[in-house]
Motif scaffolding. Structure first.
Motif, PDB file in Angstrom:
ATOM      1  N   TYR A  25      -6.423   5.002  -4.313  1.00 20.41           N
ATOM      2  CA  TYR A  25      -6.187   3.572  -4.439  1.00 20.41           C
ATOM      3  C   TYR A  25      -7.498   2.841  -4.144  1.00 20.41           C
ATOM      4  N   TRP A  26      -7.950   2.035  -5.114  1.00 16.69           N
ATOM      5  CA  TRP A  26      -9.211   1.303  -4.976  1.00 16.69           C
ATOM      6  C   TRP A  26      -8.936  -0.197  -5.035  1.00 16.69           C
ATOM      7  N   SER A  27      -9.587  -0.945  -4.170  1.00 13.46           N
ATOM      8  CA  SER A  27      -9.461  -2.392  -4.169  1.00 13.46           C
ATOM      9  C   SER A  27     -10.822  -3.018  -3.916  1.00 13.46           C
ATOM     10  N   LYS A  45      -4.940   0.064 -13.888  1.00 12.21           N
ATOM     11  CA  LYS A  45      -4.993  -1.214 -13.175  1.00 12.21           C
ATOM     12  C   LYS A  45      -3.606  -1.468 -12.620  1.00 12.21           C
ATOM     13  N   ASP A  82      -7.444  -4.246  -8.213  1.00 14.21           N
ATOM     14  CA  ASP A  82      -6.820  -3.045  -7.656  1.00 14.21           C
ATOM     15  C   ASP A  82      -6.644  -1.988  -8.744  1.00 14.21           C
ATOM     16  N   LYS A 113      -2.971  -6.511  -8.824  1.00 20.45           N
ATOM     17  CA  LYS A 113      -4.085  -7.445  -8.927  1.00 20.45           C
ATOM     18  C   LYS A 113      -5.187  -6.878  -9.812  1.00 20.45           C
ATOM     19  N   GLN A 133      -5.789   2.397  -9.539  1.00 21.29           N
ATOM     20  CA  GLN A 133      -5.334   3.718  -9.129  1.00 21.29           C
ATOM     21  C   GLN A 133      -6.089   4.737  -9.989  1.00 21.29           C
ATOM     22  N   VAL A 136       0.841  -1.202   0.000  1.00 22.30           N
ATOM     23  CA  VAL A 136       0.000   0.000   0.000  1.00 22.30           C
ATOM     24  C   VAL A 136       0.868   1.241   0.000  1.00 22.30           C
TER      25      VAL A 136
END
Length: 204
Positions: free
Chosen positions: A52-54, A30, A36, A33, A38, A4
């Motif tokens: 940051y997205w997950s 992307k 995941d 993963k 940005q 992270v």
């Protein structure tokens, strides 16, 4: 936490090109993963936000507002400018030298289209290790890339795609070089124009 931390630094986008007028730009990448991402929101050289997205949930966001850089995680806001200045000072006193990767770029002759932008595929050799990068021509993304490299250069930590962004900033053989893909760990998904609310940058 390290992953992270690295993502936060990479996604820190600050864009240079001061004294130039830009439309608000949102770029989505992307990372690592498949779940995941940005998301980079760029207003101008002094107002940049990287999220940051997950798995559909937003994690840490990095914000540049004027001369300040912040890490936002929920209700917690950390002044990264002061924190990393202190950290770099400590590293300097401890005699820790910053890395200076040796990077070579070689055209493969192949082309690849990513998010509607066609780029050339390059073989990238960094300190003896081989990677693949796709570089296109796009002024908006080129400025975003320069900003990312500038931020990473001023902070602790490492990132292969980040180091390449720094190197790409010095290339004069390609006009407005835009990084569309670095291996499969950093891949452009979309880039759009549209007004970004000022509240996205005002975290204090």
């Amino acid at each position: 936490m390290r992953s992270v931390f690295i993502v936060s630094m990479l996604s820190l986008l600050m864009i240079i090109a001061a004294q130039t007028v830009f439309a608000d730009v949102t770029a989505k990448y992307k990372i690592a993963k498949a779940a995941d991402f940005q998301i980079v929101k760029f207003h101008d050289a002094d107002h940049v936000r990287s999220e940051y997205w997950s798995y559909g949930k937003m994690g840490p966001a990095t914000v540049k507002n004027g001369e300040k850089m912040y890490l936002v995680n929920g209700k917690q806001v950390i002044d990264m400018t002061a924190a990393y200045a202190a950290l770099k000072g400590m590293m300097g006193k401890a005699g820790v030298a910053s890395s200076n990767p040796q990077i070579m770029i070689k055209a493969t002759g192949r082309k690849e289209t990513i998010a509607g932008i066609t780029g050339e595929v390059f073989q990238v050799t960094e300190n003896g290790k081989s990677h693949e990068a796709v570089i296109g021509q796009n002024k908006q993304l080129a400025d975003v890339g320069k900003g990312m490299g500038a931020v990473i250069n001023g902070m602790a930590g490492d990132s292969k795609s980040g180091e390449f962004l720094q190197h790409l900033d010095t290339e004069d053989t390609i006009k407005d070089p835009a990084l569309l893909r670095f291996d499969q760990s950093f891949v452009l998904v979309s880039v759009t124009e549209g007004e970004i609310p000022a509240s996205d940058f005002n975290v204090k």
